[in-house]
Scaffold this active site. Structure first.
Site, PDB file in Angstrom:
ATOM      1  N   LYS A   1       0.809  -1.218   0.000  1.00 54.02           N
ATOM      2  CA  LYS A   1       0.000   0.000   0.000  1.00 54.02           C
ATOM      3  C   LYS A   1       0.842   1.267   0.000  1.00 54.02           C
ATOM      4  O   LYS A   1       0.363   2.344  -0.376  1.00 54.02           O
ATOM      5  CB  LYS A   1      -0.939   0.011   1.221  1.00 54.02           C
ATOM      6  CG  LYS A   1      -2.012  -1.062   1.174  1.00 54.02           C
ATOM      7  CD  LYS A   1      -2.990  -0.905   2.337  1.00 54.02           C
ATOM      8  CE  LYS A   1      -4.127  -1.912   2.221  1.00 54.02           C
ATOM      9  NZ  LYS A   1      -5.121  -1.750   3.318  1.00 54.02           N
ATOM     10  N   GLU A   2       2.078   1.143   0.455  1.00 54.17           N
ATOM     11  CA  GLU A   2       3.008   2.275   0.512  1.00 54.17           C
ATOM     12  C   GLU A   2       4.251   1.888  -0.293  1.00 54.17           C
ATOM     13  O   GLU A   2       5.183   1.283   0.244  1.00 54.17           O
ATOM     14  CB  GLU A   2       3.366   2.589   1.972  1.00 54.17           C
ATOM     15  CG  GLU A   2       2.147   2.978   2.786  1.00 54.17           C
ATOM     16  CD  GLU A   2       2.368   2.907   4.293  1.00 54.17           C
ATOM     17  OE1 GLU A   2       1.609   3.563   5.024  1.00 54.17           O
ATOM     18  OE2 GLU A   2       3.290   2.174   4.744  1.00 54.17           O
TER      19      GLU A   2
ATOM     20  N   ASP B   1       6.924  -1.260  10.071  1.00 58.39           N
ATOM     21  CA  ASP B   1       6.042  -1.983  10.992  1.00 58.39           C
ATOM     22  C   ASP B   1       5.586  -3.322  10.430  1.00 58.39           C
ATOM     23  O   ASP B   1       5.047  -4.145  11.164  1.00 58.39           O
ATOM     24  CB  ASP B   1       4.830  -1.114  11.339  1.00 58.39           C
ATOM     25  CG  ASP B   1       4.560  -1.084  12.828  1.00 58.39           C
ATOM     26  OD1 ASP B   1       5.499  -1.339  13.604  1.00 58.39           O
ATOM     27  OD2 ASP B   1       3.417  -0.819  13.221  1.00 58.39           O
TER      28      ASP B   1
ATOM     29  N   LYS C   1       0.413   3.138  15.059  1.00 59.74           N
ATOM     30  CA  LYS C   1       1.532   4.037  14.765  1.00 59.74           C
ATOM     31  C   LYS C   1       2.191   4.557  16.042  1.00 59.74           C
ATOM     32  O   LYS C   1       3.418   4.741  16.088  1.00 59.74           O
ATOM     33  CB  LYS C   1       1.037   5.211  13.913  1.00 59.74           C
ATOM     34  CG  LYS C   1       2.141   6.171  13.477  1.00 59.74           C
ATOM     35  CD  LYS C   1       1.562   7.302  12.641  1.00 59.74           C
ATOM     36  CE  LYS C   1       2.627   8.329  12.285  1.00 59.74           C
ATOM     37  NZ  LYS C   1       2.065   9.465  11.505  1.00 59.74           N
TER      38      LYS C   1
ATOM     39  N   ASP D   1       5.269  11.159   7.779  1.00 60.18           N
ATOM     40  CA  ASP D   1       4.638  10.014   7.151  1.00 60.18           C
ATOM     41  C   ASP D   1       5.509   9.577   5.984  1.00 60.18           C
ATOM     42  O   ASP D   1       6.268  10.381   5.420  1.00 60.18           O
ATOM     43  CB  ASP D   1       3.237  10.370   6.657  1.00 60.18           C
ATOM     44  CG  ASP D   1       2.220  10.402   7.786  1.00 60.18           C
ATOM     45  OD1 ASP D   1       2.526   9.887   8.872  1.00 60.18           O
ATOM     46  OD2 ASP D   1       1.121  10.955   7.576  1.00 60.18           O
TER      47      ASP D   1
ATOM     48  N   ASP E   1      -1.756  11.321  17.193  1.00 52.87           N
ATOM     49  CA  ASP E   1      -1.266  12.697  17.093  1.00 52.87           C
ATOM     50  C   ASP E   1      -2.146  13.652  17.886  1.00 52.87           C
ATOM     51  O   ASP E   1      -1.669  14.412  18.740  1.00 52.87           O
ATOM     52  CB  ASP E   1      -1.176  13.126  15.626  1.00 52.87           C
ATOM     53  CG  ASP E   1      -2.456  12.823  14.842  1.00 52.87           C
ATOM     54  OD1 ASP E   1      -3.361  12.149  15.384  1.00 52.87           O
ATOM     55  OD2 ASP E   1      -2.551  13.258  13.682  1.00 52.87           O
TER      56      ASP E   1
END
Length: 739
Positions: free
Chosen positions: A111-112, A141, A269, A293, A452
């Site tokens: 996905k990334e 991760d 995260k 990110d 966050d």
């Protein structure tokens, strides 16, 4: 002699301040008049025992109260908008600058994409900051072999890229972005023959780097592991002693894959960031941390020096927890049909800067390590047992807290040192947080998936302040979702986290006022309670339409003085929205896009986020975290750039949107016909206007259901089911008699 000029200054946007306060006063008076009308109407209904009108009036009153409540919460963020300016040229020499650790988080190479992640890592290494004081950590991760191999290739390329950027003062540290633009620069360097030769050479190296990543992805598993031991490796230093091709020091690059086991919670995260916080303390132990990110590359290499202009300000520094930069996006189309630029947020951050500072925004912020450790609350005589309860069993980590943020390893100590490796393995283990204050009072907070927001809230409650810095050149650029599906999924995750906070003892209006100014608590509460919009919009999308079909009025007629009140409230809110859009340099098209997406998100993401939070609260389910898909579909990208909506979203999202749209179209047509028959134009005007406004605003849905035949249209099965649902509703409403 030290430079006596300030490192930064600020000023209030006085015009915005005046407009915002005048609007708040006038709009507030109009809302009070509206509620006077609604309450007197309810009193008359109860007195006359008119049971037909009682429930709809109560429901509409509730929806109006919700909208007004959230509007009221938003006012402090507009009360005193502040703009800051920094002067990096006034900073002390490089030898006096503090060191910085950069944290980049990724979770899934499927996905990334590796290329995007590595571009972010490389751009961080190219920051305009002393190399020996810059350390970049990548948290993988998913423990992916592909990501681990890719970062090794990124190190090899960065040994050419970093000296090239510094030699020619390259402003775009991300190679993918740099080679897609024609950058020019000062002093003739960029037109020299040597520059042309060097640029061709570095571009060739970059193409070879991209080919190597493609080969890795093709030949290496990209599967994500949820059951693996910790892996910590300092990349490159074993073979080349951390120097670039010009024999200068390179920034430190560290790969971290924390331990993950199915039986242990990993805290999303926030858990990954806390492992980086501990690992970095053992290696570089910098006093300041930049969090990025994986798709948010450094677009201005001077951002670190800009942040230091605030962190090193003697007036700000003792209480300054973090410096927040805005998130800007490189892939936003001219039409921005999905409101991906988050335009509405950043003016609020200016207003929050006029209070105690903006909310922590997930990425693009420089945060003080001391604020995350929470050591400002410790007594000098605190014993080791208390420290273990707080920070865990690692004595080496505890020592790092009291070393004035000096690196924990002497130059002669190798990273392969067995004692250091054993300590790093312990700190990255999945059970290290157990029975400690990690995630509660130390580090990034675990309570909600919006780590966050919740971390920033806790820091502000502890007395830290923050500042918002928006330089003319975007310091960071990232990728925004370019499909409706990904955007709605992303917002569902965000607002699930906000609901988790709102439904807990940490609710900003309960927990906040005792620990921070009420105005700042209201700003946090605006975001925490914004999912309530779904209740108001469902009522306004259904109830007036139901009674429009039946010919029953729920609003004042045109001749009533209260018609002016309702008209003023609507026009006031819309014109204020337009004014804010124009003041940020956007057009009226932005207004329609933001209105449309706000309604779509309210009717879908806010609804499902609230339902999931409630189910989690009663322990029927557990919160989950899925990273936003950064892989770009070519057809979707093409439609997005053309300004054509892509409705390939899950039916769970599309059926409510399509059903309500058909309902509003049908109710307007039927209601308009009945108005013509009964001539109740003045009495039913507002009620007919509501579905008319919704029909015009959401015209792309009509196109998707009826007019389009491409792949991005609304699925025929969704359209059919939505038509059946709305037909049943309209038929039920039509059974009533005229009034």
């Amino acid at each position: 002699m030290e430079n006596s000029f300030p490192l930064n200054d600020w000023h209030v946007r006085k015009t915005h301040l005046a407009i915002n306060r005048l609007h708040a006063f006038l709009h507030g008076i109009a809302l009070l008049s509206l509620f006077y009308y609604r309450l007197t109407s309810l009193t008359d209904i109860i007195r006359n025992k008119n049971t037909t009108l009682l429930l709809p009036h109560v429901l509409i009153l509730i929806s109006e109260l919700i909208l007004s409540f959230i509007w009221l919460l938003s006012q402090p963020s507009k009360w005193k908008p502040v703009v800051r300016t920094v002067y990096p040229e006034r900073l002390p020499g490089d030898e006096k600058l503090p060191s910085i650790d950069v944290f980049v988080c990724t979770a899934d190479p499927n996905k990334e994409p590796c290329l995007e992640v590595m571009n972010t890592v490389i751009s961080a290494m190219a920051l305009d900051y002393p190399s020996d004081k810059l350390h970049v950590y990548l948290s993988d991760d998913g423990g992916s072999v592909a990501t681990f191999q890719a970062i090794k290739q990124a190190w090899k390329f960065s040994r050419f890229w970093v000296p090239f950027c510094r030699k020619y003062n390259v402003k775009v540290g991300c190679p993918e972005a740099y080679f897609s633009t024609d950058e020019s620069g000062p002093d003739g360097k960029f037109s020299s023959s040597q520059f042309v030769v060097d640029k061709k050479a570095i571009q060739k190296s970059y193409e070879e780097f991209k080919d190597s990543l493609e080969e890795i992805v093709a030949n290496t598993s990209t599967s994500v592991s949820r059951d693996h031991p910790p892996t910590i490796e300092v990349i490159g230093h074993a073979n080349d002693d951390g120097i670039d091709t010009d024999n200068n020091d390179m920034p430190l690059l560290v790969y971290v894959a924390r331990e993950k086991r199915p039986s242990h919670p990993h805290n999303f995260k926030a858990g990954a960031l806390n492992v980086l916080l501990r690992i970095s303390a053992m290696i570089s132990n910098s006093p300041y941390i930049l969090v990025l990110d994986c798709d948010m590359y450094c677009n201005d290499p001077s951002s670190a020096r800009q942040a230091m202009c605030l962190h090193l300000d003697p007036k700000l520094s003792p209480k300054l927890g973090f410096v927040q930069f805005p998130q800007k996006f490189y892939n936003i189309s001219e039409t921005d049909i999905y409101d991906g630029q988050l335009r509405y947020i950043w003016p609020r951050w200016e207003g929050l800067d006029g209070l105690n500072g903006p909310i922590l925004s997930g990425t693009c912020f420089y945060i003080k390590r001391e604020a995350l450790h929470g050591t400002q609350n410790f007594q000098e005589d605190v014993d080791l047992v208390q420290l273990h309860k707080c920070f865990g069993t690692s004595n080496e980590f505890i020592k790092s807290i009291y070393r004035n943020y000096k690196p924990n390893y002497p130059n002669e100590r190798k990273f392969s040192d067995d004692a250091l490796q054993k300590e790093l393995q312990l700190l990255a283990s999945c059970s290290y947080d157990n029975d400690t204050k990690w995630g509660k009072e130390v580090g990034f907070r675990y309570f909600a998936v919006v780590e966050d927001y919740f971390t920033g809230f806790n820091l502000h409650c502890q007395g830290w302040i923050s500042v918002y810095l928006q330089p003319s050149r975007p310091a960071f650029l990232g990728a925004s979702p370019i499909s409706l599906s990904e955007l709605l999924v992303q917002n569902t995750r965000w607002y699930l986290g906000l609901n988790q906070v709102a439904m807990s003892r940490f609710s900003p209006l309960v927990y906040g006022p005792l620990r921070m100014p009420i105005s700042q608590s209201m700003c946090y509460a605006e975001f925490a309670y914004s999912p309530l919009y779904f209740l108001a919009l469902y009522v306004l999308a259904v109830i007036p339409q139901f009674f429009l079909v039946r010919g029953i009025s729920l609003y004042p007629e045109v001749s009533s003085p209260f018609f002016v009140v309702f008209s003023f409230v609507f026009l006031s809110s819309q014109l204020k929205h337009v004014q804010e859009i124009f003041s940020t340099g956007h057009s009226i098209r932005t207004w329609s896009n933001e209105q449309r997406m706000w309604m779509m998100k309210s009717l879908t993401s806010f609804l499902y986020a609230t339902l999931e939070a409630v189910m989690e609260k009663i322990r029927l389910t557990k919160a989950s975290f899925l990273p936003t898909n950064k892989v770009v579909d070519d057809e979707q990208a093409k439609r997005y750039q053309m300004g054509v909506h892509d409705f390939q979203a899950p039916a769970l999202f599309m059926i409510p949107l399509c059903s309500l749209y058909i309902l509003n179209v049908a109710s307007f047509i039927i209601g308009f016909g009945r108005i013509m028959q009964t001539q109740k134009w003045g009495e039913m005007f507002i009620q007919a206007f509501i579905p008319f406004f919704a029909t015009i605003l959401h015209f792309p849905l009509l196109e998707g259901m009826v007019l389009r035949k491409d792949k991005g249209r609304v699925s025929p099965s969704v359209s059919l089911l939505s038509a059946v649902i709305s037909t049943i509703f309209v038929s039920f409403a039509s059974l009533g008699n005229y009034c």
